[in-house]
Structures are given as structure tokens and as C-alpha cells.
Design a protein around this motif. Structure first.
Motif, PDB file in Angstrom:
ATOM      1  N   ALA A   1      -5.859   8.583 -10.596  1.00 35.56           N
ATOM      2  CA  ALA A   1      -5.644   7.435  -9.723  1.00 35.56           C
ATOM      3  C   ALA A   1      -4.200   7.348  -9.255  1.00 35.56           C
ATOM      4  O   ALA A   1      -3.927   7.129  -8.069  1.00 35.56           O
ATOM      5  N   LEU A   2      -3.270   7.529 -10.177  1.00 34.66           N
ATOM      6  CA  LEU A   2      -1.855   7.453  -9.802  1.00 34.66           C
ATOM      7  C   LEU A   2      -1.477   8.609  -8.871  1.00 34.66           C
ATOM      8  O   LEU A   2      -0.754   8.413  -7.887  1.00 34.66           O
ATOM      9  N   SER A   3      -1.986   9.801  -9.152  1.00 36.25           N
ATOM     10  CA  SER A   3      -1.645  10.957  -8.319  1.00 36.25           C
ATOM     11  C   SER A   3      -2.235  10.824  -6.922  1.00 36.25           C
ATOM     12  O   SER A   3      -1.557  11.083  -5.922  1.00 36.25           O
ATOM     13  N   PHE A   4      -3.499  10.418  -6.821  1.00 39.22           N
ATOM     14  CA  PHE A   4      -4.123  10.228  -5.516  1.00 39.22           C
ATOM     15  C   PHE A   4      -3.447   9.113  -4.726  1.00 39.22           C
ATOM     16  O   PHE A   4      -3.416   9.140  -3.500  1.00 39.22           O
ATOM     17  N   SER A   5      -2.909   8.118  -5.432  1.00 36.94           N
ATOM     18  CA  SER A   5      -2.294   6.989  -4.728  1.00 36.94           C
ATOM     19  C   SER A   5      -1.064   7.403  -3.944  1.00 36.94           C
ATOM     20  O   SER A   5      -0.642   6.698  -3.028  1.00 36.94           O
ATOM     21  N   THR A   6      -0.484   8.556  -4.272  1.00 39.68           N
ATOM     22  CA  THR A   6       0.693   9.026  -3.536  1.00 39.68           C
ATOM     23  C   THR A   6       0.324   9.634  -2.189  1.00 39.68           C
ATOM     24  O   THR A   6       1.209   9.881  -1.366  1.00 39.68           O
ATOM     25  N   LEU A   7      -0.969   9.885  -1.953  1.00 42.73           N
ATOM     26  CA  LEU A   7      -1.372  10.590  -0.738  1.00 42.73           C
ATOM     27  C   LEU A   7      -0.957   9.828   0.519  1.00 42.73           C
ATOM     28  O   LEU A   7      -0.460  10.423   1.482  1.00 42.73           O
ATOM     29  N   GLY A   8      -1.166   8.525   0.522  1.00 43.69           N
ATOM     30  CA  GLY A   8      -0.776   7.735   1.677  1.00 43.69           C
ATOM     31  C   GLY A   8       0.720   7.752   1.912  1.00 43.69           C
ATOM     32  O   GLY A   8       1.182   7.769   3.063  1.00 43.69           O
ATOM     33  N   ILE A   9       1.485   7.767   0.833  1.00 45.70           N
ATOM     34  CA  ILE A   9       2.942   7.804   0.956  1.00 45.70           C
ATOM     35  C   ILE A   9       3.379   9.142   1.547  1.00 45.70           C
ATOM     36  O   ILE A   9       4.199   9.190   2.472  1.00 45.70           O
ATOM     37  N   TRP A  10       2.807  10.249   1.018  1.00 46.39           N
ATOM     38  CA  TRP A  10       3.135  11.561   1.583  1.00 46.39           C
ATOM     39  C   TRP A  10       2.744  11.634   3.049  1.00 46.39           C
ATOM     40  O   TRP A  10       3.463  12.224   3.862  1.00 46.39           O
ATOM     41  N   GLY A  11       1.598  11.027   3.393  1.00 48.28           N
ATOM     42  CA  GLY A  11       1.160  11.056   4.783  1.00 48.28           C
ATOM     43  C   GLY A  11       2.132  10.347   5.709  1.00 48.28           C
ATOM     44  O   GLY A  11       2.431  10.836   6.807  1.00 48.28           O
TER      45      GLY A  11
ATOM     46  N   THR B   1      -1.263   2.357  -4.636  1.00 48.91           N
ATOM     47  CA  THR B   1      -0.825   2.663  -3.276  1.00 48.91           C
ATOM     48  C   THR B   1      -0.047   1.507  -2.670  1.00 48.91           C
ATOM     49  O   THR B   1       0.999   1.694  -2.045  1.00 48.91           O
ATOM     50  N   VAL B   2      -0.565   0.282  -2.835  1.00 50.41           N
ATOM     51  CA  VAL B   2       0.115  -0.894  -2.290  1.00 50.41           C
ATOM     52  C   VAL B   2       1.503  -1.038  -2.908  1.00 50.41           C
ATOM     53  O   VAL B   2       2.489  -1.307  -2.204  1.00 50.41           O
ATOM     54  N   LEU B   3       1.590  -0.855  -4.220  1.00 51.05           N
ATOM     55  CA  LEU B   3       2.885  -0.982  -4.879  1.00 51.05           C
ATOM     56  C   LEU B   3       3.847   0.120  -4.438  1.00 51.05           C
ATOM     57  O   LEU B   3       5.032  -0.130  -4.189  1.00 51.05           O
ATOM     58  N   LEU B   4       3.342   1.353  -4.315  1.00 50.02           N
ATOM     59  CA  LEU B   4       4.189   2.447  -3.853  1.00 50.02           C
ATOM     60  C   LEU B   4       4.637   2.236  -2.409  1.00 50.02           C
ATOM     61  O   LEU B   4       5.781   2.528  -2.050  1.00 50.02           O
ATOM     62  N   ALA B   5       3.716   1.740  -1.561  1.00 51.57           N
ATOM     63  CA  ALA B   5       4.072   1.480  -0.168  1.00 51.57           C
ATOM     64  C   ALA B   5       5.145   0.397  -0.076  1.00 51.57           C
ATOM     65  O   ALA B   5       6.037   0.459   0.780  1.00 51.57           O
TER      66      ALA B   5
ATOM     67  N   VAL C   1       8.439   2.338  -1.672  1.00 50.88           N
ATOM     68  CA  VAL C   1       8.944   3.512  -0.961  1.00 50.88           C
ATOM     69  C   VAL C   1       9.066   3.274   0.536  1.00 50.88           C
ATOM     70  O   VAL C   1      10.059   3.683   1.153  1.00 50.88           O
ATOM     71  N   LEU C   2       8.061   2.613   1.130  1.00 54.84           N
ATOM     72  CA  LEU C   2       8.027   2.446   2.581  1.00 54.84           C
ATOM     73  C   LEU C   2       8.431   1.046   3.042  1.00 54.84           C
ATOM     74  O   LEU C   2       8.462   0.781   4.240  1.00 54.84           O
ATOM     75  N   ALA C   3       8.716   0.150   2.087  1.00 59.07           N
ATOM     76  CA  ALA C   3       9.095  -1.235   2.401  1.00 59.07           C
ATOM     77  C   ALA C   3       8.007  -1.964   3.173  1.00 59.07           C
ATOM     78  O   ALA C   3       8.298  -2.856   3.971  1.00 59.07           O
ATOM     79  N   GLU C   4       6.728  -1.603   2.950  1.00 59.61           N
ATOM     80  CA  GLU C   4       5.632  -2.343   3.576  1.00 59.61           C
ATOM     81  C   GLU C   4       5.457  -3.680   2.850  1.00 59.61           C
ATOM     82  O   GLU C   4       5.523  -3.741   1.626  1.00 59.61           O
ATOM     83  N   PRO C   5       5.237  -4.759   3.594  1.00 64.17           N
ATOM     84  CA  PRO C   5       5.145  -6.077   2.961  1.00 64.17           C
ATOM     85  C   PRO C   5       3.874  -6.226   2.133  1.00 64.17           C
ATOM     86  O   PRO C   5       2.831  -5.648   2.447  1.00 64.17           O
ATOM     87  N   LEU C   6       3.967  -7.007   1.064  1.00 59.76           N
ATOM     88  CA  LEU C   6       2.800  -7.339   0.247  1.00 59.76           C
ATOM     89  C   LEU C   6       2.189  -8.626   0.807  1.00 59.76           C
ATOM     90  O   LEU C   6       2.444  -9.722   0.320  1.00 59.76           O
ATOM     91  N   ARG C   7       1.381  -8.490   1.880  1.00 56.71           N
ATOM     92  CA  ARG C   7       0.797  -9.666   2.519  1.00 56.71           C
ATOM     93  C   ARG C   7      -0.271 -10.288   1.635  1.00 56.71           C
ATOM     94  O   ARG C   7      -1.080  -9.584   1.028  1.00 56.71           O
TER      95      ARG C   7
END
Length: 289
Positions: free
Chosen positions: A22-32, A254-258, A261-267
Motif C-alpha cells: 500500500a505504501l509503495s503503490f501510494s507513491t505512484l501518483g507522486i512519481w506521475g 497518497t493524500v498525505l504524500l501529495a 511532497v506536492l503541497a496539494e491541499p487537504l480539502r
């Protein structure tokens, strides 16, 4: 069979593998998202991701299988490639967090597909579908600035549907196949599939910078070489249902990593919708009495 002295019990090991997956797959969106920032087309980066993994694994784990044994492995790989196409299509249009949450409509799709196959769900499973639908409504109905693309939202939901089909096909066709062999054949299909798509739109090329290679290697090692065999190992020890339940932690990661890492807001709408989707995913794994 009794576990060897000092060895982790199968269930404990399975839980650990499911969390690693789960943790490894969650990085996929960040890499993308990072791939776009360093000038990599999504199809090109996926061709290199899967192609390199296939080159590493097939010589090590792909020998000794007959063509009859390889055929279902390649079929499962094609389903995974279609899920990945939808996933990265969504990433191009909506945020990484929302894409991850939509992907995890997969347990609800598992229930629906089983119903279509004649296995009527019980009340708990119908409730799971309703909760997942409510969660999707919250994610879609109150979009943020980065989540207003209807096609992106549809692709995210499509990724969830194809991922459900991938899990069902894996459970049915991959029993007894070594995890690395399954991963290698899946990667072979993915590499050829995405290379053809990238070539078709003129974006297939050799990466030319350290940053581009870093994204490709991160995606290949973390989100493929680690994530996929860990998922297969978890399914072998826990069964598909329990492993899938633990896998629903991925969108939260993914939400936490985004956010980090990406500064996406936690709406609030995404977090609340994610809570409903994850609750539905948990209920979807309950066995009928």
C-alpha cells in the motif's frame, strides 16, 4: 505447517507485505506528477518503468514456464495496463489525492462484478457500494480547483473498475505462480503496451537527464519491483479479500504524500469522501454469513 523458529507467522507476514504494498503503490501518483515536472510524457515513463522491470525479472524468474502457463499471466498484465492507462490519464487532469481515492472504488466494483456473475451481495455489501458511491459524490460534487475535469474524474473511476478486474483475475489465474514471475510478465505486457502508445503519439524517447531517470527508477523500484510482489505475497498469505482491505490504506498514504511532497491541499470534501470510500471498501470485504 508450523512456522520455522524465528519466522514471522504467515498472517503477520501477510499484513506486513500488504502495508508495504500500500505504501509503495501510494507513491505512484507522486512519481506521475513529478514525471510531468521533469518533462516526461506519461506513456513514455510507463514504457521505461515496465520495460526495465521486465528486463530485470524475466531472466531471473520467467524461465521454466510453458506458453500455456504464461498466457494467463500476460492476460492479467493487459488488464493492469488498462487500469494504469486510466490512472495516469486521471493524473493528467485531476489531483494525485483525488485520483488515488477514485482508484479505491475497486472494492465496490468487485461487489458489482460478482453480482453480475450471479453472486448476490448481502446487505453489508450493498451498504459498501452505497458508501463508496456517497464518497465518490463528495469527491466529485464539491471539486477543488484541480478536480473540475469530468474526463479526469471518469478516468479515475475507470481505473478503479479495471483494478477490480485485475484483482479478480489475479486471484483466479495466478494461484501457485511465483510472485516475481507474475510481476515480470505483467511488466513485459505493460512495457510493450505503453511503448506502442508513446510511439503512436511521438513521445517515445530515451530520457536525457538525471531527474528523468530518477523518476523512472523510483517508479520502477518502489511502485513496481517492491509493490507488486508484496501485493502478490500478501494475497498468498491473507487471501485477496483481507489483502485488498489493507490495501485501502493506499489512498490515505497518497493524500498525505501529495500534501507533503506536492503541497496539494487537504480539502475537507476529499477527506470526508475518502472516509466514506474507505469505509465502503472495508464493508465490501466482509463475508456473508
Amino acid at each position: 505447517m508450523t512456522a520455522a523458529p524465528g519466522a514471522a507467522p504467515p498472517v503477520r507476514a501477510g499484513v506486513g507485505l500488504a502495508l508495504v504494498a500500500a505504501l509503495s503503490f501510494s507513491t505512484l501518483g507522486i512519481w506521475g506528477k513529478l514525471a510531468g515536472q521533469v518533462g516526461l510524457d506519461s506513456f513514455n515513463v510507463l514504457a521505461w518503468r515496465f520495460g526495465l522491470v521486465a528486463l530485470v525479472l524475466l531472466p531471473l524468474a520467467g524461465r521454466g514456464l510453458t506458453w500455456r502457463q504464461r498466457a494467463p499471466l500476460l492476460g492479467v498484465g493487459l488488464i493492469y495496463a488498462l487500469a494504469t492507462t486510466c490512472y495516469f490519464g486521471a493524473l493528467d487532469r485531476i489531483t494525485a489525492g483525488a485520483t488515488g481515492l477514485l482508484l479505491y472504488l475497486a472494492p465496490a466494483f468487485v461487489i458489482l462484478f460478482a453480482w453480475l456473475a450471479g453472486r448476490r451481495p448481502d446487505a453489508a455489501r450493498l451498504g459498501a457500494v452505497a458508501l463508496a458511491a456517497l464518497g465518490l459524490g463528495l469527491v466529485v460534487g464539491i471539486p477543488g480547483a484541480g478536480d473540475r475535469d469530468p474526463l479526469g474524474l471518469a478516468l479515475g473511476a475507470g481505473a478503479g473498475a479495471f483494478y477490480a478486474a485485475y484483482l479478480l483475475a489475479s486471484e483466479r489465474w495466478l494461484g501457485g505462480v511465483p510472485a516475481l514471475a507474475s510481476t515480470g510478465h505483467m511488466a513485459l505486457v505493460g512495457g510493450l503496451y505503453f511503448a506502442a502508445l508513446a510511439a503512436g503519439r511521438g513521445t517515445l524517447h530515451v530520457p536525457g537527464t538525471a531527474a528523468q531517470w530518477g523518476v523512472i527508477l523510483g517508479m520502477g523500484v518502489v511502485a513496481t519491483l517492491i509493490a507488486v510482489p508484496a501485493l502478490y505475497g500478501a494475497v498468498a498469505r491473507l487471501g485477496a479479500a483481507r489483502a485488498s482491505l489493507l490495501g485501502t490504506l493506499e489512498p490515505l498514504f497518497t493524500v498525505l504524500l501529495a500534501f507533503v511532497v506536492l503541497a496539494e491541499p487537504l480539502r475537507p470534501a476529499v477527506l470526508l469522501g475518502g472516509a466514506f470510500i474507505l469505509t465502503g471498501a472495508v464493508l465490501a470485504q466482509r463475508r456473508g454469513s
